[in-house]
Design a protein around this motif. Sequence first.
Motif, PDB file in Angstrom:
ATOM      1  N   GLY A 160      58.955  63.528  40.784  1.00 17.79           N
ATOM      2  CA  GLY A 160      59.675  63.786  39.362  1.00 17.79           C
ATOM      3  C   GLY A 160      60.802  64.914  38.601  1.00 17.79           C
ATOM      4  N   ILE A 161      59.563  65.874  38.604  1.00 18.83           N
ATOM      5  CA  ILE A 161      59.937  66.762  37.849  1.00 18.83           C
ATOM      6  C   ILE A 161      61.192  67.757  38.116  1.00 18.83           C
ATOM      7  CG2 ILE A 161      59.488  69.577  36.971  1.00 18.83           C
ATOM      8  CD1 ILE A 161      57.979  67.403  34.715  1.00 18.83           C
ATOM      9  N   VAL A 162      60.950  68.124  39.495  1.00 16.66           N
ATOM     10  CA  VAL A 162      62.083  68.783  40.445  1.00 16.66           C
ATOM     11  C   VAL A 162      63.596  67.761  40.351  1.00 16.66           C
ATOM     12  CG1 VAL A 162      62.905  69.250  43.224  1.00 16.66           C
ATOM     13  CG2 VAL A 162      60.881  69.608  41.983  1.00 16.66           C
ATOM     14  N   ALA A 163      63.418  66.245  40.495  1.00 16.78           N
ATOM     15  CA  ALA A 163      64.084  65.741  40.454  1.00 16.78           C
ATOM     16  C   ALA A 163      65.030  65.800  38.615  1.00 16.78           C
ATOM     17  CB  ALA A 163      63.949  64.056  40.783  1.00 16.78           C
ATOM     18  N   ALA A 164      64.089  65.701  38.080  1.00 14.49           N
ATOM     19  CA  ALA A 164      64.661  65.855  36.295  1.00 14.49           C
ATOM     20  C   ALA A 164      65.137  67.159  36.288  1.00 14.49           C
ATOM     21  CB  ALA A 164      63.902  65.826  35.870  1.00 14.49           C
ATOM     22  N   LYS A 165      65.035  68.419  36.954  1.00 14.62           N
ATOM     23  CA  LYS A 165      66.052  69.291  36.491  1.00 14.62           C
ATOM     24  C   LYS A 165      67.165  69.818  36.862  1.00 14.62           C
ATOM     25  CE  LYS A 165      62.728  71.376  33.693  1.00 14.62           C
ATOM     26  NZ  LYS A 165      63.107  71.408  32.334  1.00 14.62           N
ATOM     27  N   MET A 166      67.037  68.975  38.707  1.00 14.77           N
ATOM     28  CA  MET A 166      68.240  69.082  39.547  1.00 14.77           C
ATOM     29  C   MET A 166      69.175  68.342  39.430  1.00 14.77           C
ATOM     30  SD  MET A 166      66.771  70.918  43.143  1.00 14.77           S
ATOM     31  CE  MET A 166      67.544  71.130  43.970  1.00 14.77           C
ATOM     32  N   THR A 167      69.027  67.477  38.740  1.00 15.66           N
ATOM     33  CA  THR A 167      70.051  65.991  39.018  1.00 15.66           C
ATOM     34  C   THR A 167      71.522  66.394  38.025  1.00 15.66           C
ATOM     35  OG1 THR A 167      70.374  63.848  38.246  1.00 15.66           O
ATOM     36  CG2 THR A 167      69.079  65.084  37.090  1.00 15.66           C
ATOM     37  N   ALA A 192      57.690  58.631  35.865  1.00 18.04           N
ATOM     38  CA  ALA A 192      56.995  59.478  34.982  1.00 18.04           C
ATOM     39  C   ALA A 192      57.374  61.161  34.623  1.00 18.04           C
ATOM     40  CB  ALA A 192      54.882  58.974  34.969  1.00 18.04           C
ATOM     41  N   GLY A 193      57.364  61.776  35.763  1.00 18.10           N
ATOM     42  CA  GLY A 193      57.340  62.813  36.042  1.00 18.10           C
ATOM     43  C   GLY A 193      59.182  63.440  35.492  1.00 18.10           C
ATOM     44  N   ALA A 194      59.578  62.711  36.057  1.00 19.26           N
ATOM     45  CA  ALA A 194      61.160  62.979  35.638  1.00 19.26           C
ATOM     46  C   ALA A 194      61.576  62.657  34.009  1.00 19.26           C
ATOM     47  CB  ALA A 194      61.709  61.452  36.879  1.00 19.26           C
ATOM     48  N   ARG A 195      60.860  61.422  33.669  1.00 17.44           N
ATOM     49  CA  ARG A 195      60.372  61.414  32.365  1.00 17.44           C
ATOM     50  C   ARG A 195      60.187  62.363  31.541  1.00 17.44           C
ATOM     51  NH1 ARG A 195      60.227  55.171  33.769  1.00 17.44           N
ATOM     52  NH2 ARG A 195      62.305  54.423  33.854  1.00 17.44           N
ATOM     53  N   GLU A 196      59.340  63.099  31.518  1.00 16.67           N
ATOM     54  CA  GLU A 196      58.102  64.547  31.361  1.00 16.67           C
ATOM     55  C   GLU A 196      59.369  65.094  31.510  1.00 16.67           C
ATOM     56  OE1 GLU A 196      55.318  66.965  29.684  1.00 16.67           O
ATOM     57  OE2 GLU A 196      55.035  64.664  29.876  1.00 16.67           O
ATOM     58  N   ALA A 197      59.913  65.188  31.719  1.00 11.92           N
ATOM     59  CA  ALA A 197      61.107  66.716  31.962  1.00 11.92           C
ATOM     60  C   ALA A 197      62.405  66.228  31.414  1.00 11.92           C
ATOM     61  CB  ALA A 197      61.197  67.119  33.893  1.00 11.92           C
ATOM     62  N   ASP A 198      62.683  65.051  31.388  1.00 12.14           N
ATOM     63  CA  ASP A 198      64.264  64.752  30.829  1.00 12.14           C
ATOM     64  C   ASP A 198      63.303  63.163  29.877  1.00 12.14           C
ATOM     65  OD1 ASP A 198      66.073  64.254  29.160  1.00 12.14           O
ATOM     66  OD2 ASP A 198      67.371  64.587  31.226  1.00 12.14           O
ATOM     67  N   PRO A 199      63.260  62.892  28.785  1.00 11.05           N
ATOM     68  CA  PRO A 199      63.101  61.676  27.613  1.00 11.05           C
ATOM     69  C   PRO A 199      64.098  60.910  28.258  1.00 11.05           C
ATOM     70  CG  PRO A 199      62.136  63.533  26.591  1.00 11.05           C
ATOM     71  CD  PRO A 199      62.847  64.633  28.024  1.00 11.05           C
ATOM     72  N   ILE A 325      62.472  76.667  38.634  1.00  5.39           N
ATOM     73  CA  ILE A 325      61.592  74.928  39.111  1.00  5.39           C
ATOM     74  C   ILE A 325      60.560  75.124  39.651  1.00  5.39           C
ATOM     75  CG2 ILE A 325      62.536  72.642  40.224  1.00  5.39           C
ATOM     76  CD1 ILE A 325      65.523  73.672  39.552  1.00  5.39           C
ATOM     77  N   LYS A 326      60.548  76.243  40.313  1.00  2.78           N
ATOM     78  CA  LYS A 326      59.270  75.919  40.971  1.00  2.78           C
ATOM     79  C   LYS A 326      58.222  76.295  40.571  1.00  2.78           C
ATOM     80  CE  LYS A 326      61.127  77.432  45.600  1.00  2.78           C
ATOM     81  NZ  LYS A 326      61.172  78.974  46.766  1.00  2.78           N
ATOM     82  N   ASP A 327      58.186  77.262  38.879  1.00  2.00           N
ATOM     83  CA  ASP A 327      57.392  77.691  37.905  1.00  2.00           C
ATOM     84  C   ASP A 327      56.702  76.946  37.434  1.00  2.00           C
ATOM     85  OD1 ASP A 327      57.678  80.676  39.188  1.00  2.00           O
ATOM     86  OD2 ASP A 327      58.398  80.641  37.535  1.00  2.00           O
ATOM     87  N   ILE A 328      57.890  75.594  37.435  1.00  2.20           N
ATOM     88  CA  ILE A 328      57.195  74.659  35.882  1.00  2.20           C
ATOM     89  C   ILE A 328      56.446  73.512  36.657  1.00  2.20           C
ATOM     90  CG2 ILE A 328      58.451  72.250  34.798  1.00  2.20           C
ATOM     91  CD1 ILE A 328      60.797  74.666  34.621  1.00  2.20           C
TER      92      ILE A 328
END
Length: 349
Positions: A160-167, A192-199, A325-328
């Motif tokens: 989800g973090i990856v998705a939020a950073k790449m969308t 939850a991961g996507a919203r953590e990276a981008d509310p 993104i990998k580091d995050i």
Amino acid sequence: MKTFVKLISLVVVIASIMAIFSGCGSSNPGANSDAAPPAPAENNTAKAPVLKAAMITPQKLGDNGPIDACYAGLQEGGKDFGYEIKVLEPESGEYEDSIRAMCDEGYTLIFTIFSQMQDALSRVAPEYPDVHFVQILGDLDMDNVKTLNFKDQEASFLSGIVAAKMTKTGKVAVIGGAEVGDNIRNIAGFEAGAREADPNITATHLYVGSFEDPTKGKELATTLLNDNYDIILEVCASSSMGIREAIKAKGGTTYMIGNCVDESMAIPGQVPCSNFTNYRSWFYNTMKEVAGGKFETGVISQGLAEDAVDCVFADDSVMAVPQEIKDIVESYKQKIINGEIVPPSEIKN
């Protein structure tokens, strides 16, 4: 004369005695043709029982996903620990009979895969207390059953973090096979991961209603893509074949996040990462455990800390994901392992 006869008699007696002792000491069993052959030595070594493990799956082999991963573990465990192995692929309604058939054929370690088999196993397991059963995904807690679950939400939180950073559109989604435990955990973690990276991100999910309906999978994916969703996590087994078709046809900066195995080669350049779940190790490790005379029962969940799940990036030669993104993702991974972040396992509205 009498003395001579006595002497001759004495010589004959001595010769006879020597012949008897010579025959008893011979290492050649044929030295005395009139003697019975020696009785074979009794073998008191008990023959080790044959280890037999069966895998019963409601989904067919050849999915390039969890079922094939399970089978790989079964094969490796069989080879390394001396098991006779067997696979059954029953239709719905045949689960109970299939489990009983394996028990009656002497299989003492039986893996039943996915929650749809749990009810059948709950009825059969008490009838065979000496058989070790492993329920892959579920909540069955019985004396002779080990139920294994992934903490799917941990890997999905990272994707989800990856998705939020790449969308590029700010809209991401999950397509699941059905409203079952592992799908729910994946959806909960991803959103939850996507919203953590981008509310402010828009995250949603849809269900195919089947794990083997590529046509419906493609229909849902096409609907999402047409509605400007540009990243889709698939958790629907063979139904994902349709999602692949839709993503590939759309092209551009639309992406699919894979599930269970590294799916980066499914659509080269359009799968930045995959949620990896280590089904193979569950089979292999349990077969090793039973071969060593042990068997842990109960409901067990494993995640990042146990190397049971992970977020696996595509190789740079297939799709280069920015190192930032990998580091995050790595940073969040360590926070989850350390307990600083606990991804939810239930979907929040």
